[in-house]
Design a protein around this motif. Structure first.
Motif, PDB file in Angstrom:
ATOM      1  N   ILE A   4      -5.657  -7.039  12.721  1.00 19.05           N
ATOM      2  CA  ILE A   4      -5.283  -5.836  11.954  1.00 19.05           C
ATOM      3  C   ILE A   4      -6.504  -5.392  11.163  1.00 19.05           C
ATOM      4  N   LEU A   5      -6.721  -4.085  11.117  1.00 12.70           N
ATOM      5  CA  LEU A   5      -7.835  -3.528  10.353  1.00 12.70           C
ATOM      6  C   LEU A   5      -7.340  -3.078   8.972  1.00 12.70           C
ATOM      7  N   VAL A   6      -8.099  -3.456   7.942  1.00 12.66           N
ATOM      8  CA  VAL A   6      -7.861  -2.886   6.599  1.00 12.66           C
ATOM      9  C   VAL A   6      -9.141  -2.136   6.241  1.00 12.66           C
ATOM     10  N   VAL A   7      -9.051  -0.818   6.147  1.00 12.51           N
ATOM     11  CA  VAL A   7     -10.238  -0.016   5.843  1.00 12.51           C
ATOM     12  C   VAL A   7      -9.957   0.779   4.558  1.00 12.51           C
ATOM     13  N   TYR A   8     -10.967   0.805   3.668  1.00 12.02           N
ATOM     14  CA  TYR A   8     -10.709   1.453   2.380  1.00 12.02           C
ATOM     15  C   TYR A   8     -11.861   2.354   1.965  1.00 12.02           C
ATOM     16  N   GLY A   9     -11.510   3.296   1.058  1.00 12.21           N
ATOM     17  CA  GLY A   9     -12.511   4.081   0.348  1.00 12.21           C
ATOM     18  C   GLY A   9     -12.334   3.773  -1.121  1.00 12.21           C
ATOM     19  N   THR A  10     -13.415   3.560  -1.841  1.00 16.16           N
ATOM     20  CA  THR A  10     -13.303   3.259  -3.267  1.00 16.16           C
ATOM     21  C   THR A  10     -14.460   3.904  -4.012  1.00 16.16           C
ATOM     22  N   THR A  11     -14.237   4.253  -5.273  1.00 15.10           N
ATOM     23  CA  THR A  11     -15.312   4.811  -6.099  1.00 15.10           C
ATOM     24  C   THR A  11     -15.664   3.857  -7.227  1.00 15.10           C
ATOM     25  N   GLU A  12     -14.617   3.307  -7.879  1.00 16.99           N
ATOM     26  CA  GLU A  12     -14.884   2.336  -8.965  1.00 16.99           C
ATOM     27  C   GLU A  12     -14.488   0.911  -8.604  1.00 16.99           C
ATOM     28  N   GLY A  13     -14.021   0.690  -7.388  1.00 20.72           N
ATOM     29  CA  GLY A  13     -13.786  -0.690  -6.935  1.00 20.72           C
ATOM     30  C   GLY A  13     -12.349  -1.157  -6.914  1.00 20.72           C
ATOM     31  N   HIS A  14     -11.420  -0.387  -7.515  1.00 18.11           N
ATOM     32  CA  HIS A  14     -10.052  -0.902  -7.591  1.00 18.11           C
ATOM     33  C   HIS A  14      -9.370  -0.918  -6.212  1.00 18.11           C
ATOM     34  N   THR A  15      -9.654   0.076  -5.394  1.00 17.74           N
ATOM     35  CA  THR A  15      -9.014   0.121  -4.068  1.00 17.74           C
ATOM     36  C   THR A  15      -9.529  -1.013  -3.181  1.00 17.74           C
ATOM     37  N   ARG A  16     -10.772  -1.442  -3.421  1.00 16.00           N
ATOM     38  CA  ARG A  16     -11.264  -2.635  -2.710  1.00 16.00           C
ATOM     39  C   ARG A  16     -10.391  -3.842  -3.078  1.00 16.00           C
ATOM     40  N   LYS A  17     -10.084  -3.933  -4.355  1.00 14.84           N
ATOM     41  CA  LYS A  17      -9.248  -5.051  -4.814  1.00 14.84           C
ATOM     42  C   LYS A  17      -7.873  -5.007  -4.129  1.00 14.84           C
ATOM     43  N   ILE A  18      -7.329  -3.816  -3.989  1.00 20.34           N
ATOM     44  CA  ILE A  18      -6.037  -3.688  -3.299  1.00 20.34           C
ATOM     45  C   ILE A  18      -6.205  -4.080  -1.819  1.00 20.34           C
ATOM     46  N   GLY A  19      -7.324  -3.666  -1.225  1.00 20.65           N
ATOM     47  CA  GLY A  19      -7.613  -4.037   0.169  1.00 20.65           C
ATOM     48  C   GLY A  19      -7.711  -5.552   0.324  1.00 20.65           C
ATOM     49  N   GLU A  20      -8.338  -6.208  -0.636  1.00 21.21           N
ATOM     50  CA  GLU A  20      -8.468  -7.673  -0.586  1.00 21.21           C
ATOM     51  C   GLU A  20      -7.090  -8.336  -0.732  1.00 21.21           C
ATOM     52  N   PHE A  21      -6.272  -7.751  -1.594  1.00 19.13           N
ATOM     53  CA  PHE A  21      -4.909  -8.276  -1.795  1.00 19.13           C
ATOM     54  C   PHE A  21      -4.103  -8.170  -0.498  1.00 19.13           C
ATOM     55  N   LEU A  22      -4.186  -6.991   0.144  1.00 17.40           N
ATOM     56  CA  LEU A  22      -3.466  -6.784   1.417  1.00 17.40           C
ATOM     57  C   LEU A  22      -3.946  -7.777   2.470  1.00 17.40           C
ATOM     58  N   THR A  23      -5.268  -7.956   2.495  1.00 19.14           N
ATOM     59  CA  THR A  23      -5.866  -8.855   3.493  1.00 19.14           C
ATOM     60  C   THR A  23      -5.340 -10.276   3.320  1.00 19.14           C
ATOM     61  N   GLU A  24      -5.311 -10.732   2.073  1.00 18.75           N
ATOM     62  CA  GLU A  24      -4.786 -12.083   1.801  1.00 18.75           C
ATOM     63  C   GLU A  24      -3.339 -12.201   2.234  1.00 18.75           C
ATOM     64  N   ARG A  25      -2.567 -11.175   1.908  1.00 20.76           N
ATOM     65  CA  ARG A  25      -1.131 -11.174   2.233  1.00 20.76           C
ATOM     66  C   ARG A  25      -0.919 -11.226   3.756  1.00 20.76           C
ATOM     67  N   LEU A  26      -1.719 -10.434   4.462  1.00 19.44           N
ATOM     68  CA  LEU A  26      -1.591 -10.404   5.927  1.00 19.44           C
ATOM     69  C   LEU A  26      -2.032 -11.735   6.532  1.00 19.44           C
ATOM     70  N   ARG A  27      -3.099 -12.306   5.983  1.00 15.10           N
ATOM     71  CA  ARG A  27      -3.570 -13.603   6.506  1.00 15.10           C
ATOM     72  C   ARG A  27      -2.537 -14.690   6.232  1.00 15.10           C
ATOM     73  N   ALA A  28      -1.924 -14.606   5.066  1.00 16.62           N
ATOM     74  CA  ALA A  28      -0.884 -15.598   4.729  1.00 16.62           C
ATOM     75  C   ALA A  28       0.292 -15.486   5.701  1.00 16.62           C
ATOM     76  N   ALA A  29       0.461 -14.289   6.285  1.00 13.85           N
ATOM     77  CA  ALA A  29       1.538 -14.089   7.263  1.00 13.85           C
ATOM     78  C   ALA A  29       1.067 -14.446   8.673  1.00 13.85           C
ATOM     79  N   GLY A  30      -0.135 -15.020   8.772  1.00 16.66           N
ATOM     80  CA  GLY A  30      -0.633 -15.497  10.072  1.00 16.66           C
ATOM     81  C   GLY A  30      -1.417 -14.473  10.863  1.00 16.66           C
ATOM     82  N   LYS A  31      -1.761 -13.347  10.242  1.00 16.79           N
ATOM     83  CA  LYS A  31      -2.497 -12.299  10.957  1.00 16.79           C
ATOM     84  C   LYS A  31      -4.004 -12.499  10.824  1.00 16.79           C
TER      85      LYS A  31
END
Ligand SMILES: Cc1cc2nc3c(=O)[nH]c(=O)nc-3n(C[C@H](O)[C@H](O)[C@H](O)COP(=O)(O)O)c2cc1C
Length: 183
Positions: A4-31
Motif C-alpha cells: 500500500i502506498l501512503v503519499v503526503y504533502g506537508t508544509t509544517e510537518g504535521h501531515t507527515r506525522k499523520i502519514g507515519e501514524f497511518l503507516t504504523e497502523r497498516l503495518r500492524a495490520a500486516g500490510k
C-alpha cells in the motif's frame, strides 16, 4: 500481497506525522507499506505495484500542496484503478461554526475536482498549530485566518487537534471495506 502506498504533502510537518501514524497502523495490520513525500524525487519514480493508496495533504490558504496535486494528476490512471483514501488536513474542521466546516469540505472537493481523483473514501482531518515553527508573518496571518474553537491564536502554544483514534478508525474502515482474497 501487493503493498500500500501512503503519499503526503506537508508544509509544517504535521501531515507527515499523520502519514507515519497511518503507516504504523497498516503495518500492524500486516500490510507492506511505502511512505513517500510528494515533494521528493522518490515521488517521480513510483512503481505501479500498489494494491491501494492513502493520499494526504494539508490546507494552506484554501489549497493543498501543489506537489501533491501534481503527483495525483501524473498518476491518476492507476490511482483511480485501485482503492484510494484521501485525507484533507486543515484547521477549519476545529471550528464549531458550520460555515467553517463547509469551507473545509469545499477545499477537499476542490482537490478532487482539480486532480480528477475518485477516492474510495475521503475524510477531513483536524491538523495542528505549530507556533514555535512559524515566523512572524505566519503568526500574524494565522491570528486572522484560523481561530480554532474561538481561541485567540497568538496566545496559544503548539496544539495538535488531530483525533488519532478517529484517524485509526478511518484506516480500519478502509481495510475492512477493501479486504478481499488476493488484494
Ligand atoms: C500559513 C498557513 C495558512 C493556513 N491556511 C489554512 C486554511 O486556509 N484553511 C485551513 O483550514 N487551515 C489552514 N491552515 C492550517 C493548516 O492546514 C494546519 O496547520 C495543518 O496542520 C498543517 O499541516 P502541515 O504541518 O502538514 O503542513 C494554515 C496554516 C498556516 C501555517
Amino acid at each position: 500481497m501487493k503493498p500500500i502506498l501512503v503519499v503526503y504533502g506537508t508544509t509544517e510537518g504535521h501531515t507527515r506525522k499523520i502519514g507515519e501514524f497511518l503507516t504504523e497502523r497498516l503495518r500492524a495490520a500486516g500490510k507492506e507499506v511505502d511512505l513517500i513525500d510528494s515533494a521528493t524525487p522518490q515521488a517521480k519514480e513510483v512503481p505501479l505495484v500498489y494494491a491501494g493508496a492513502f493520499i494526504l495533504g494539508s490546507v494552506h490558504f484554501d489549497r493543498h500542496q501543489s506537489a501533491l496535486v501534481h503527483f495525483v494528476k501524473e498518476n491518476l490512471g492507476w490511482l483511480n484503478a485501485i482503492p484510494t483514501a484521501f485525507f484533507s488536513v486543515n484547521l477549519n474542521m476545529t471550528h464549531r461554526d458550520p460555515e467553517a466546516r463547509a469551507e473545509a469540505q469545499k477545499c477537499l472537493d476542490g482537490f478532487l475536482e482539480e486532480t480528477g481523483l475518485k477516492p474510495y473514501m475521503a475524510r477531513l482531518v483536524a491538523g495542528a498549530l505549530k507556533y514555535t515553527q512559524y515566523d512572524y508573518f505566519k503568526r500574524a496571518l494565522l491570528r486572522y485566518l484560523v481561530r480554532p474553537g474561538g481561541v485567540e491564536a497568538s496566545a496559544t502554544p503548539d496544539v495538535e487537534y488531530t483525533d488519532w483514534e478517529e484517524v485509526g478508525r478511518f484506516v480500519d474502515e478502509y481495510l475492512e471495506a477493501t479486504q478481499s482474497p488476493g488484494r
